[in-house]
Scaffold this active site. Structure first.
Site, short mmCIF file in Angstrom:
data_model
loop_
_atom_site.label_atom_id
_atom_site.label_comp_id
_atom_site.label_asym_id
_atom_site.label_seq_id
_atom_site.Cartn_x
_atom_site.Cartn_y
_atom_site.Cartn_z
N CYS A 131 40.85 46.14 8.37
CA CYS A 131 40.43 45.65 9.68
C CYS A 131 39.51 46.67 10.36
CB CYS A 131 41.66 45.37 10.54
SG CYS A 131 41.23 44.87 12.22
N CYS A 134 40.02 47.12 14.11
CA CYS A 134 41.26 47.83 14.48
C CYS A 134 41.10 49.33 14.24
CB CYS A 134 42.45 47.36 13.65
SG CYS A 134 42.58 45.62 13.39
N ASP A 135 40.51 49.70 13.12
CA ASP A 135 40.56 51.10 12.68
C ASP A 135 39.21 51.83 12.71
OD1 ASP A 135 43.25 50.69 12.14
OD2 ASP A 135 42.86 49.99 10.12
#
Ligand code: NAP
Length: 296
Positions: A131, A134-135
């Site tokens: 992701c 997200c990261d």
């Protein structure tokens, strides 16, 4: 016994919730996390959902959720662990409670597929991610690689190019599967180095990612590897309940599956185009089918 249980709160489940409310059905929506939106939560810029020129997945998910809540949908925050056929309907067993319903709309979507190379499992969360939104921030100013050739891989590469020093986009074929405009944008982005007809062999590193070994023998010096090689439908609960095809619940546009009273909607079902718009459409169609089933 309820009329309907909607399993999942991605765009298909939430759309079904709006239509089920209008149909005045007695129903609940069961979601694992109180975070509606499904896979689109991982998308930072959606530009193809009608009415929204540009919106991030979280905001669109919240918008959908609020709409369904306002319409009267009841959300149950629990994980479904078993789904079984009973007389006159289905039993939906969750961790904390269980429900019985005459019909089910199964809209549990899909999750990222694993690449299956050495180092992937060992370094997951230590530089290996599924992701980018997200990261991505952990890799500000660093070098990263994205593996895959679909919409998600291209979107991830474009997103990371805003954050990272350099992004390698590694695709196993010469031609991309992703939408043309995304490929065009990536080709014009100086920070993205596209490696076509190239495959990863191993993700290198001891406690964190330190590089990526390619099958052509080359090593790439990267700190992060983002894997975007497609999705696997969440069908684990229904393998014995209805017919599957290539890992997806076999269902047509009406959501009708091989099991009576059991309907599938969104990415979890067999379909050609997995988009928010098609998932939303699935939710509407599935409720229509549920009404036909209940009042036949
Ligand atoms: P996808 O479209 O299925 O693409 C998966 C990509 O990964 C393909 O390019 C495939 O290569 C590659 N791949 C698969 N297994 C591999 C392996 N073992 N090693 C190397 N490469 C591998 O999946 P996705 O990009 O996750 O998208 C999922 C669905 O969501 C799609 O239907 C997509 O259209 C949709 N989506 C749409 C949007 C949008 O419209 N904005 C955004 C995100 C997602 P090959 O091409 O060689 O098969």
């Amino acid at each position: 016994m309820k009329d309907l249980v909607i399993a999942g709160s991605g765009p298909a489940g939430l759309s079904a919730a709006v239509y089920a409310s209008n149909a005045m059905l007695d129903f609940v929506v069961i979601e694992k996390f109180p975070m509606s939106g499904g896979q689109m939560l991982n998308t930072y810029d959606i530009n193809n959902y009608l009415g929204f020129e540009s919106i991030d997945g979280f905001s669109l998910g919240q918008t959908f959720r609020k709409h369904a809540e306002k319409q009267g949908a009841e959300f149950i925050n629990d994980e479904i662990v078993r789904l079984e056929k009973i007389d006159g309907g289905y039993r939906i067993v969750c961790n904390k409670a269980e429900f019985e319903a005459k019909a089910v709309i199964y809209a549990l979507g899909a999750n990222p597929r694993k690449l299956g190379v050495k180092g992937e499992k060992e370094l997951a969360g230590r530089g290996v991610s599924y992701c980018a939104t997200c990261d991505g921030n952990f890799f500000r100013g660093k070098k990263t690689a994205v593996i895959g050739g679909g919409d998600v891989a291209l979107e991830d590469a474009l997103y990371l190019a805003n954050i990272c020093e350099e992004v390698y986009l590694i695709h196993r074929r010469d031609e991309f599967r992703a939408a043309r405009y995304l490929v065009d944008k990536a080709e014009k982005n100086d920070k993205i180095k596209i490696l076509r007809s190239t495959q990863a062999e191993e993700i290198l590193g001891e406690n964190k990612v330190q590089g990526l070994k390619l099958t052509n023998g080359a090593d790439l010096d990267v700190d992060g590897v983002f894997i975007a090689v497609g999705v696997e439908a969440n069908t684990g609960l229904v393998t014995d309940l209805c017919e599957l095809e290539n890992g997806f619940v076999k269902a047509d546009e009406s959501g009708t599956t091989s099991a009576e009273g059991f309907f599938a909607a969104g990415d979890v079902r067999t379909k050609r185009l997995r988009q928010i718009s098609t998932a939303v459409s699935d939710g509407a169609n599935a409720v229509h089918s549920v009404e036909e089933f209940l009042y036949r």
